[in-house]
Design a protein around this motif. Structure first.
Motif, PDB file in Angstrom:
ATOM      1  N   ASN A 401      -0.774   9.034  -2.948  1.00 22.19           N
ATOM      2  CA  ASN A 401      -0.288  10.246  -3.618  1.00 22.19           C
ATOM      3  C   ASN A 401      -1.419  11.181  -4.005  1.00 22.19           C
ATOM      4  O   ASN A 401      -1.244  12.093  -4.831  1.00 22.19           O
ATOM      5  CB  ASN A 401       0.524   9.869  -4.855  1.00 22.19           C
ATOM      6  N   GLY A 402      -2.596  10.952  -3.423  1.00 20.65           N
ATOM      7  CA  GLY A 402      -3.744  11.790  -3.727  1.00 20.65           C
ATOM      8  C   GLY A 402      -4.502  11.367  -4.965  1.00 20.65           C
ATOM      9  O   GLY A 402      -5.537  11.965  -5.286  1.00 20.65           O
ATOM     10  N   LYS A 403      -4.013  10.335  -5.666  1.00 24.70           N
ATOM     11  CA  LYS A 403      -4.700   9.859  -6.866  1.00 24.70           C
ATOM     12  C   LYS A 403      -5.558   8.646  -6.537  1.00 24.70           C
ATOM     13  O   LYS A 403      -5.391   8.002  -5.509  1.00 24.70           O
ATOM     14  CB  LYS A 403      -3.681   9.503  -7.953  1.00 24.70           C
ATOM     15  N   LYS A 404      -6.460   8.329  -7.437  1.00 24.24           N
ATOM     16  CA  LYS A 404      -7.372   7.206  -7.251  1.00 24.24           C
ATOM     17  C   LYS A 404      -6.590   5.897  -7.229  1.00 24.24           C
ATOM     18  O   LYS A 404      -5.637   5.722  -7.993  1.00 24.24           O
ATOM     19  CB  LYS A 404      -8.394   7.194  -8.388  1.00 24.24           C
ATOM     20  N   PRO A 405      -6.943   4.945  -6.349  1.00 28.24           N
ATOM     21  CA  PRO A 405      -6.242   3.659  -6.329  1.00 28.24           C
ATOM     22  C   PRO A 405      -6.288   2.962  -7.678  1.00 28.24           C
ATOM     23  O   PRO A 405      -7.246   3.081  -8.444  1.00 28.24           O
ATOM     24  CB  PRO A 405      -7.003   2.865  -5.263  1.00 28.24           C
ATOM     25  N   ILE A 406      -5.237   2.220  -7.977  1.00 28.42           N
ATOM     26  CA  ILE A 406      -5.123   1.464  -9.221  1.00 28.42           C
ATOM     27  C   ILE A 406      -5.684   0.068  -9.000  1.00 28.42           C
ATOM     28  O   ILE A 406      -5.395  -0.580  -7.999  1.00 28.42           O
ATOM     29  CB  ILE A 406      -3.647   1.377  -9.655  1.00 28.42           C
ATOM     30  N   VAL A 407      -6.508  -0.398  -9.919  1.00 28.15           N
ATOM     31  CA  VAL A 407      -7.066  -1.747  -9.845  1.00 28.15           C
ATOM     32  C   VAL A 407      -6.235  -2.682 -10.720  1.00 28.15           C
ATOM     33  O   VAL A 407      -6.028  -2.418 -11.906  1.00 28.15           O
ATOM     34  CB  VAL A 407      -8.539  -1.770 -10.295  1.00 28.15           C
ATOM     35  N   LEU A 408      -5.766  -3.765 -10.138  1.00 30.26           N
ATOM     36  CA  LEU A 408      -5.028  -4.793 -10.866  1.00 30.26           C
ATOM     37  C   LEU A 408      -5.890  -6.045 -10.881  1.00 30.26           C
ATOM     38  O   LEU A 408      -6.061  -6.697  -9.851  1.00 30.26           O
ATOM     39  CB  LEU A 408      -3.685  -5.071 -10.183  1.00 30.26           C
TER      40      LEU A 408
END
Length: 525
Positions: A401-408
């Motif tokens: 979505n153009g946003k930075k990847p989320i880290v889990l």
């Protein structure tokens, strides 16, 4: 690694009280909020509890599994005594099924439907309570909050389940001891009889069997779903409920109960929203009726992010890492990468120690849909450099979505692994021995070759029939060649081929554990 849970606007925030692994919570959350894939996904999964309800459809013989599960839980709870705090939903019914108050093939069927799901962390009585929650929801009823922590009895409780032939004064006193007023008794009976019925083989004095000897079921109302027809049909005199209208006046316990306050409660329950809310409250109280001293948890709600199915194993000259990541929402464009850290605590290069998922499946249920979720499972199965091994893993989720990847990354700690003792599902095999007329499962485990254990042993827990434990030693398997930096130990478990197992390796006084592994998909030799 870094924690980025503040970015989880699309997935919602994970409750701060939860930290993986939490085996008891994880198992019960899965029973409540997951179903097995249809058809099977990329990994074989144990059958889900909710799948046994068949979406509230009666069986080919007309039996309602949901009704049987609710009857089972009520009969278990009904031994509670508010005067001294004893009894309640504690699985004592498993010791009480020979009593005439617990007659019925449905009781035996329920035992064998539920017995696959308890384990060292999950009690039989917690599974019973989950069964009530799922039965009501699958049949269109309200969502009953679930709390875990019930403790199983080690023997039978006192008698006291109400019987159809008893007078109303006896019923009122029985429900009082259970913790319910007269009006609550009327409501709880109506809630329990919103689906299901009476089978002629179980109660021939209530439902006389047909002349041809076939089975007959006389239902409490005209739908298999959760609704208040059991109330309205009683009030408008169209009911065929065999406990309300019957030529055998001795057994019309529903009529005696329903009319005991001149139908005041039943008229109130004729409003569908009142019926639903009343049943939600009373059935929650029913499953939360436990012996004094037993403390239940906060309400279990579905996790927006969940990891499971983690297995590090040894293959020919290599290792494999399997894991499942469940997210609360669906996104067909989503990209997920799993990363891992080597045994020595150093991160590998992004390409050398990373993998993408190999399959995905939807696991939405009635309860998750009501929570505004349509959970998706993502399955990982990847080779790992055996020399480097793996000590923890984590995920990056790119929603595209153009946003930075989320880290889990499990609140910054990563999802930790141990590689000292590993259950070997590929080499473990089960076979039926005609000599001893029982299954013999040769359990194989892999032990790192740079450590020398003073003892390797296992404890198996069988589910079928009466749950039992067996502890046995494993010894160096000279017929299995060392591979990928591991040597192999093996030992025999005698009993059902379906069990869970804990494996222990004792090294210099310290014990390493491969915890609570399931064996239902073993190969047969």
């Amino acid at each position: 690694m870094r924690s980025s849970f503040l970015q989880l606007s699309a997935l919602a925030a994970v409750a701060t009280a939860y930290h993986w692994p939490s085996p008891k919570f994880d198992a019960l959350e899965a029973l409540l909020y997951e179903r097995s894939p249809e058809p099977a996904g990329p990994f074989l999964e144990a059958p889900s509890l909710v799948g046994l309800l068949n979406k509230c459809q009666p069986s080919s013989t007309g039996v309602s599994v949901a009704a049987q599960w609710i009857r089972f839980a009520y009969h278990d709870m009904a031994t509670h005594n508010v005067d001294d705090g004893t009894g309640g939903l504690d699985a004592s019914l498993y010791f009480e099924r020979d009593r005439d108050e617990n007659v019925g093939d449905g009781m035996t069927a329920t035992v064998f439907e539920l017995i696959d799901f308890p384990d060292k962390y999950v009690s039989k009585s917690d599974v019973e309570a989950v069964g009530v929650v799922l039965s009501v929801a699958e049949c269109g009823g309200p969502t009953i909050p679930f709390r875990m922590g019930r403790i199983d009895a080690t023997g039978p409780g006192p008698q006291g389940v109400p019987k159809p032939e008893q007078d109303i004064a006896t019923h009122i006193e029985s429900f009082r001891k259970q913790g319910f007023t007269q009006s609550e008794m009327i409501s709880l009976v109506a809630c329990g009889h919103t689906f299901g019925g009476v089978r002629s083989p179980d109660f021939p004095e209530i439902v006389p069997p047909p002349a041809d000897g076939s089975e007959l079921i006389s239902n409490f109302d005209t739908t298999p779903k959760f609704d208040n027809l059991v109330v309205t049909q009683y009030l408008d005199s169209t009911t065929q409920n065999p406990l309300a209208v019957n030529s055998n006046k001795t057994v019309i316990s529903d009529f005696r109960v329903f009319s005991s306050d001149k139908n005041v409660t039943m008229k109130r329950l004729a409003q569908p929203n009142v019926f639903a809310k009343t049943c939600q409250d009373l059935l929650e109280r029913m499953i939360n009726t436990v012996p004094k001293g037993v403390k239940l948890s906060e309400v279990i709600k579905p996790l927006p992010v969940k990891v499971g199915g983690v297995q590090l194993s040894v293959t020919q000259n290599a290792m494999r890492l399997k894991a499942m990541l469940r997210l609360a929402t669906a996104n067909p464009k989503r990209k997920i990468t799993m990363f891992w850290q080597s045994r020595d605590g150093k991160s590998c290069t992004r390409t050398a120690c990373s993998a993408t998922f190999v399959g995905t499946n939807d696991t939405t249920t009635v309860l998750t849909r009501r929570a505004g979720m349509n959970p998706q499972k993502y399955w990982f199965d990847t080779p790992v450099n055996a020399t480097l091994s793996a000590s923890k893993f984590w995920f990056e989720v790119d929603e595209q979505n153009g946003k930075k990847p989320i880290v889990l990354d499990n609140e910054g700690t990563g999802y930790e692994l141990q590689d000292r003792v590993l259950f070997d599902t590929r080499r473990t095999k089960s076979d039926f021995s005609e000599e001893i007329f029982s299954f013999v499962t040769t359990v194989v485990v892999a032990i790192r070759d740079d450590i020398t254990p003073s003892r390797v042993y296992a404890t198996a827990m069988w589910r079928k029939g009466d749950v039992k434990h067996q502890t046995f030693d494993l010894h160096l398997a000279e017929d299995i060649a060392p591979t990928a930096g591991y040597v192999f130990y093996k030992g025999d478990a005698v009993g059902s081929s379906d069990f869970s197992i804990d494996i222990f390796s004792v090294v210099n006084g310290k014990t390493f554990v491969e915890d609570n592994r399931r064996t239902e998909f073993l190969e047969f030799s």
